[in-house]
Design a protein around this motif. Structure first.
Motif, PDB file in Angstrom:
ATOM      1  N   SER A  18       6.888   3.823 -10.123  1.00  0.00           N
ATOM      2  CA  SER A  18       6.308   3.426  -8.836  1.00  0.00           C
ATOM      3  C   SER A  18       4.989   4.149  -8.628  1.00  0.00           C
TER       4      SER A  18
ATOM      5  N   VAL B 196       2.373   5.914  -6.632  1.00  0.00           N
ATOM      6  CA  VAL B 196       2.297   6.535  -5.306  1.00  0.00           C
ATOM      7  C   VAL B 196       1.071   7.440  -5.264  1.00  0.00           C
TER       8      VAL B 196
ATOM      9  N   LEU C  86       3.878  10.884   1.763  1.00  0.00           N
ATOM     10  CA  LEU C  86       4.617   9.683   1.377  1.00  0.00           C
ATOM     11  C   LEU C  86       5.755   9.490   2.382  1.00  0.00           C
TER      12      LEU C  86
ATOM     13  N   GLY D 181      -2.352   4.657  -5.035  1.00  0.00           N
ATOM     14  CA  GLY D 181      -0.931   4.345  -5.012  1.00  0.00           C
ATOM     15  C   GLY D 181      -0.397   4.173  -3.598  1.00  0.00           C
ATOM     16  N   ASP D 182       0.859   3.807  -3.507  1.00  0.00           N
ATOM     17  CA  ASP D 182       1.500   3.555  -2.219  1.00  0.00           C
ATOM     18  C   ASP D 182       1.677   4.848  -1.436  1.00  0.00           C
ATOM     19  N   THR D 183       1.678   4.719  -0.138  1.00  0.00           N
ATOM     20  CA  THR D 183       1.949   5.856   0.747  1.00  0.00           C
ATOM     21  C   THR D 183       3.275   5.672   1.473  1.00  0.00           C
ATOM     22  N   GLU D 184       4.005   4.617   1.108  1.00  0.00           N
ATOM     23  CA  GLU D 184       5.327   4.361   1.668  1.00  0.00           C
ATOM     24  C   GLU D 184       6.296   4.039   0.535  1.00  0.00           C
ATOM     25  N   LEU D 185       7.552   4.445   0.698  1.00  0.00           N
ATOM     26  CA  LEU D 185       8.602   4.135  -0.262  1.00  0.00           C
ATOM     27  C   LEU D 185       9.822   3.696   0.535  1.00  0.00           C
TER      28      LEU D 185
END
Length: 662
Positions: free
Chosen positions: A542, A544, A549, A650-654
């Protein structure tokens, strides 16, 4: 969920893509062919004990709703060996899977449904839309509510089609043994004395696929006696045809065996302890009268709690004697057993909870010896250690216990001092997603899902390296790993041969599960040195971003259940990372299913270890919304190992689904 809400959130299910189909009579399936049925996708891999639990959880639902529900097992492998189509076909037969299975070796369908853990369940309605995304075990009760809701909704709409499903049974394996699990040597005088047992003794084998035990002569061909009716189930009583009594005792996928010391057996009233894995019980067997008894376990898998379910740090880290009568204690897939001279008890590899238990044959007391229940590889004091599906045990001359820790592809050791204090060490193995076939220095050596272990006369350790089809050797003095034999078909146990004549070539006895036999394997004078490389599980990383996060774990209690908030917040997150420095902040254990993590910059990749728990109880039934007294309560839990790749964009949410409803 109301029709309005469901319509607003309708997401079309992705097509089922893979290499091949099993249990369909050679026919390929697609979602169009399944339209009109409720489809339950079960993402699994055959190494995974949690996945095996889910197979059993689903069986009653599949039987009850056979005319409207189609389960499709999507086999998305963790280990390299599991991508072998022959091995997969054997596993489908071994675990009595009675639904179609899609072979997904490249994880194409896994990625299309954004699965992040084994097992993952996805429910698709008769019109082809996703209605639920579930992770982990314990969802059978929720599905038992959701499925009738979907039936009612789609019967009204006219979109439900009743009738038989696409499952076609394959031809079953025949023979004396079927997927044998473990073996035990019975010295002369302790085996079957009235059936021609030679002075050399005999071998007791868990004939796992036939749900019984078989006593064989030293030629591995002569059947001296069988124990159990051979019908899958649970029943105590006569297990062998002694004095013309018809065996009525039943087992369910029995695995490990241990012969008690004679003095202990005389006091306890039985000779052998059996890890009756799918019954979640420890059983006792008297070799004298052929009677089976239950020693511990109530048959309820330990994941599910009865009474108020409180998920707090004390419960997660508890180590010690379990309260209650031994027959009232919940166990989870006991897989192997060994006698510990230092603990004066039977040590149990409790694969389903990733822990090591013990059983005192004289008092019946059951205790947790090591492991806090979290899945992974972590050494240290017993109550802090992590295991991952321990499956094989052996005691050495110093009274320490070696452990084949299968899901970490590791060889571990319980170091037991004279006072009975236990600590955990790792001899071979790196982590939950690291495996391979590499000899040499133990720090660089790799195994692949080992299931058995034994201590050789020179103090070295032989390992049934199951998915490499090999027997490996670890030399503690030199810290080196070598290979003793190759070309075996999923060896599930290895034992020192006790029947050879003095001066003869030293032999091991290997349980070759997928060839349904026991074989003698010579110990070579010079072991092989193999290096086929080290690998990691091929699953998507993933992306990130370093920094903050936001983690969200979605959980919605099933209809008819309510979060058990009688003692505060009934949800919990426990978070750590590999390497530890990846997680700057947000680690540890606290209540709630939301957490802000801070990830370090300058670290290219790693793994986030996330355990989520939620406790819900049946109810409320009263107007005030309170949970009724004596309501059945359920603990939902999932352990995720999320590989992450750190990148600035990358994403800042999971977002993870423990029980997400679409």
């Amino acid at each position: 969920m109301s029709e309005t809400v469901r319509t607003q959130l309708r997401v079309r299910a992705s097509e089922l893509v893979g290499r091949n189909w099993l249990n369909t009579g050679g026919k390929s399936l697609d979602l169009e062919a399944l339209r009109g049925k409720i489809v339950l996708l079960d993402f699994w891999t055959f190494c995974c004990i949690n996945c095996l639990h889910v197979l059993d959880e689903l069986r009653p639902l599949e039987e009850k709703y056979a005319d409207v529900l189609v389960t499709v097992g999507v086999h998305s492998p963790k280990f390299e060996h599991e991508a072998d189509p022959v091995a997969l076909a054997a596993a489908v037969e071994r675990y009595d899977i009675h639904h179609p299975v899609l072979d997904d070796p490249e994880l194409d369908t896994w990625k299309a449904y954004t699965a992040r853990a084994w097992p993952t369940l996805v429910v698709i309605d008769p019109e082809g839309y996703i209605v639920a995304h579930l992770s982990g075990e314990g969802h059978a009760d929720g599905l038992a509510v959701l499925i009738p809701e979907l039936i009612a909704e789609h019967e009204v709409k006219g979109t439900l089609h009743r009738g038989s499903g696409p499952y076609v049974a394959p031809e079953a394996t025949s023979g004396t043994l079927r997927f044998p699990g473990k073996a035990l040597f019975l010295p002369a005088g302790r085996g079957t004395s009235d059936a021609g047992t030679p002075d050399a003794g005999s071998w007791l084998v868990t004939d796992t696929g036939h749900h019984r035990l078989v006593e064989l002569g030293t030629d591995f061909q002569t059947v001296l006696r069988t124990y159990g009716s051979g019908t899958k189930g649970y029943a105590d009583g006569p297990a062998a045809d002694v004095d013309s009594v018809t065996p009525t005792a039943q087992f369910n996928d029995p695995q490990g065996l241990v012969l008690l010391p004679e003095d202990v057996a005389a006091k306890a009233g039985y000779d052998v302890v059996i890890a009756d894995s799918v019954n979640h019980r420890l059983r006792g067997l008297s070799l004298t009268d052929g009677t089976a008894t239950t020693l511990a376990g109530n048959g309820v898998q330990r994941l599910l709690e009865t009474g108020p379910a409180r998920v707090d740090e004390d419960a997660a880290g508890f180590t010690g004697q379990l309260s209650g009568h031994p027959l009232e204690v919940s166990l989870s897939s006991p897989w192997d057993v060994v006698w510990s001279t230092k603990l004066n008890a039977v040590v149990v590899a409790m694969a389903g909870t990733h822990q090591i238990f013990s059983l005192d044959p004289l008092t019946g007391a059951v205790a947790i010896v090591a492991g806090n229940g979290l899945e992974g590889l972590l050494d240290g004091p017993a109550h802090e250690a992590w295991f991952a599906q321990p499956s094989g045990l052996a005691e050495d001359a110093d009274g320490n216990v070696w452990v084949a820790d299968s899901e970490t592809s590791a060889l571990r050791k319980l170091v037991i001092d004279d006072a009975g204090t236990v600590s955990v060490e790792t001899a071979v193995g790196k982590g939950l997603f690291d495996f391979g076939f590499r000899d040499g220095d133990s720090s660089e050596a790799r195994l692949q899902h080992p299931l058995g272990v034994t201590v050789l006369p020179d103090g070295s350790v032989a390992i049934a390296d199951t998915y490499n089809g090999a027997v490996r050797r670890y030399d503690p003095a030199a810290g080196k790993v070598s290979t003793l034999a190759r070309g075996l078909s999923e060896p599930s146990d290895v034992i020192v041969n006790h029947t050879q004549a003095a001066g003869s070539e030293p032999l091991l006895v290997v349980v070759e599960a997928n060839k349904h036999q026991l074989v003698y394997v010579p110990i070579p004078k010079e072991a092989q040195q193999v290096d086929e490389g080290a690998s990691q599980t091929h699953r998507p990383k993933s992306p990130v971003a370093p920094g903050l996060l936001e983690l969200t774990v979605r959980f919605s209690a099933p209809t008819g259940q309510k979060l058990d908030d009688r003692w505060g917040d009934p949800t919990q997150l426990k978070i750590s990372s590999t390497p530890p420095e990846l997680l700057v902040a947000g680690g540890g254990t606290s209540v709630g299913l939301l957490r802000t993590l801070e990830l370090a910059s300058g670290i290219p990749e790693g793994v986030l270890h996330i355990t989520a728990r939620a406790a819900a109880c049946d109810g409320p039934e009263s107007e005030d919304g309170e949970i009724p007294d004596h309501a059945a309560c359920h603990l939902y839990q999932q352990d995720w190992g999320i590989p992450v790749l750190l990148t600035d964009d990358g994403d800042t949410e999971l977002v993870l689904d423990l029980r997400g409803m679409d």
